[in-house]
Design a protein around this motif. Structure first.
Motif, short mmCIF file in Angstrom:
data_model
loop_
_atom_site.label_atom_id
_atom_site.label_comp_id
_atom_site.label_asym_id
_atom_site.label_seq_id
_atom_site.Cartn_x
_atom_site.Cartn_y
_atom_site.Cartn_z
N PRO A 117 -43.42 -3.03 -21.29
CA PRO A 117 -43.30 -2.41 -19.96
C PRO A 117 -44.25 -1.22 -19.80
O PRO A 117 -44.47 -0.45 -20.74
CB PRO A 117 -41.84 -1.95 -19.92
CG PRO A 117 -41.13 -2.82 -20.93
CD PRO A 117 -42.14 -3.06 -22.01
N VAL A 118 -44.78 -1.09 -18.60
CA VAL A 118 -45.61 0.06 -18.26
C VAL A 118 -44.70 1.15 -17.70
O VAL A 118 -43.98 0.93 -16.71
CB VAL A 118 -46.70 -0.31 -17.24
CG1 VAL A 118 -47.53 0.91 -16.87
CG2 VAL A 118 -47.59 -1.42 -17.79
N GLU A 119 -44.72 2.31 -18.34
CA GLU A 119 -43.88 3.42 -17.90
C GLU A 119 -44.59 4.22 -16.80
O GLU A 119 -45.82 4.26 -16.75
CB GLU A 119 -43.55 4.34 -19.08
CG GLU A 119 -42.87 3.65 -20.26
CD GLU A 119 -41.50 3.11 -19.91
OE1 GLU A 119 -40.93 3.54 -18.88
OE2 GLU A 119 -40.99 2.26 -20.68
N PRO A 120 -43.82 4.86 -15.92
CA PRO A 120 -44.44 5.59 -14.80
C PRO A 120 -45.43 6.66 -15.24
O PRO A 120 -46.40 6.93 -14.51
CB PRO A 120 -43.23 6.20 -14.07
CG PRO A 120 -42.09 5.31 -14.42
CD PRO A 120 -42.35 4.83 -15.82
N ASP A 148 -47.29 6.59 -18.04
CA ASP A 148 -48.25 6.09 -19.02
C ASP A 148 -49.68 6.46 -18.63
O ASP A 148 -50.07 6.41 -17.46
CB ASP A 148 -48.18 4.56 -19.13
CG ASP A 148 -47.29 4.10 -20.27
OD1 ASP A 148 -47.18 4.83 -21.27
OD2 ASP A 148 -46.72 3.00 -20.16
N LEU A 169 -50.07 3.87 -23.40
CA LEU A 169 -49.83 2.43 -23.26
C LEU A 169 -50.48 1.66 -24.40
O LEU A 169 -49.88 0.75 -24.97
CB LEU A 169 -50.36 1.95 -21.91
CG LEU A 169 -50.17 0.45 -21.64
CD1 LEU A 169 -48.69 0.06 -21.69
CD2 LEU A 169 -50.79 0.07 -20.30
N TYR A 180 -54.86 -1.77 -12.35
CA TYR A 180 -54.37 -2.80 -11.44
C TYR A 180 -52.96 -2.50 -10.96
O TYR A 180 -52.50 -3.00 -9.94
CB TYR A 180 -54.40 -4.16 -12.13
CG TYR A 180 -54.37 -5.33 -11.18
CD1 TYR A 180 -55.55 -5.81 -10.62
CD2 TYR A 180 -53.17 -5.95 -10.85
CE1 TYR A 180 -55.53 -6.88 -9.74
CE2 TYR A 180 -53.14 -7.01 -9.97
CZ TYR A 180 -54.32 -7.47 -9.41
OH TYR A 180 -54.30 -8.53 -8.54
N GLY A 181 -52.23 -1.68 -11.73
CA GLY A 181 -50.88 -1.31 -11.33
C GLY A 181 -49.80 -2.27 -11.76
O GLY A 181 -48.73 -2.32 -11.14
N VAL A 182 -50.02 -3.03 -12.84
CA VAL A 182 -49.01 -3.98 -13.29
C VAL A 182 -47.81 -3.24 -13.86
O VAL A 182 -47.90 -2.08 -14.29
CB VAL A 182 -49.58 -4.96 -14.35
CG1 VAL A 182 -50.75 -5.75 -13.80
CG2 VAL A 182 -50.00 -4.21 -15.61
N LYS A 183 -46.67 -3.90 -13.84
CA LYS A 183 -45.44 -3.34 -14.40
C LYS A 183 -45.21 -3.79 -15.84
O LYS A 183 -44.45 -3.17 -16.58
CB LYS A 183 -44.23 -3.74 -13.55
CG LYS A 183 -44.37 -3.34 -12.09
CD LYS A 183 -44.59 -1.85 -11.94
CE LYS A 183 -44.64 -1.45 -10.46
NZ LYS A 183 -44.97 -0.02 -10.29
N LEU A 184 -45.85 -4.90 -16.24
CA LEU A 184 -45.77 -5.41 -17.61
C LEU A 184 -47.16 -5.58 -18.17
O LEU A 184 -47.99 -6.28 -17.59
CB LEU A 184 -45.04 -6.76 -17.66
CG LEU A 184 -43.53 -6.77 -17.49
CD1 LEU A 184 -43.02 -8.20 -17.48
CD2 LEU A 184 -42.85 -5.98 -18.60
N LEU A 191 -53.53 -0.73 -16.27
CA LEU A 191 -53.10 0.46 -15.55
C LEU A 191 -53.80 0.57 -14.19
O LEU A 191 -53.16 0.89 -13.18
CB LEU A 191 -53.38 1.71 -16.38
CG LEU A 191 -52.43 1.98 -17.55
CD1 LEU A 191 -52.98 3.12 -18.40
CD2 LEU A 191 -51.03 2.31 -17.06
#
Length: 204
Positions: free
Chosen positions: A160-163, A165, A170, A132-136, A130
């Motif tokens: 997937p990382v939800e907006p 989260d 997560l 780091y800002g990854v999307k997966l 989170l």
């Protein structure tokens, strides 16, 4: 593989939800494995209670009970070896094993981690993902080596990382995917066999 079920030793340090998933899976003879023992590094944890409720033998190997970490590693190795395992599963076991354990079981000791390795090893995979800002994000099943979350990879599952989260949400979604992956691939390993060559794990 032989027709007799593979022998699993599962190592735990906490609540044992991954252990419970394996215990549930092994109730089906077609799964191809049976949990023959559950070991822990501490007393009084729910994981041991789950094992006892299932009628599975347990043992505890506490670091504090040994003069050195090497002595603990030797004792853990002996405890596990007594059950003649085909595969050892770290299911939330929060201790790094040592050289003696890896010499005995390094090619049949798997661990699951809550990130897509080699990204975000260590204790805080979802938090680091989170930040780091990854999307997966996701989970990795791997054979343990002498490093920290560096061994040959068996399988990975993306989450997937939800907006909206946070670490808790997560982590929980990763745990669900991680548990399903663990059960699926432990079953595949014991039913089909595996080889490890130059970090590449081949099942079957």
């Amino acid at each position: 593989m032989t027709s007799s079920p593979a022998r699993l030793v599962v190592l735990v340090s906490g609540s044992g939800t991954n252990l419970q998933a394996l215990l549930d899976a092994t109730e089906d003879p077609a799964y191809g494995a049976v949990v023959v023992a559950v070991g822990a590094d501490r007393d009084g944890i729910a994981g041991l209670d789950r094992a006892k409720a299932a009628g599975v033998p347990t043992f505890v190997a506490r670091v504090a009970d040994h003069a050195s970490r090497a002595d603990w590693d030797a004792a853990l190795t002996a405890e596990v070896a007594a059950y003649q395992p085909d595969l050892i599963v770290s299911a939330g076991f929060l201790k790094l094993v040592g050289a003696r354990f890896l010499a005995a079981f390094g090619d049949r000791y798997v661990n699951t981690h809550n990130s897509l390795l080699p990204a975000f090893p260590g204790m805080n995979g979802p938090r680091d993902a989170l930040a780091y800002g990854v999307k997966l994000a996701g989970a990795t099943l791997f054979f343990v080596d002498a490093g920290v979350d560096t061994g040959p990879i068996v399988a990975q599952v993306a989450v997937p990382v939800e907006p909206d989260d946070d670490e808790a949400s997560l982590t929980e979604r990763i745990k669900e995917a991680e548990r399903a992956q663990l059960v699926e691939y432990v079953g595949r390993l014991v039913r089909q066999g595996w080889t490890i060559s130059h970090r590449k794990v081949t099942i079957g």
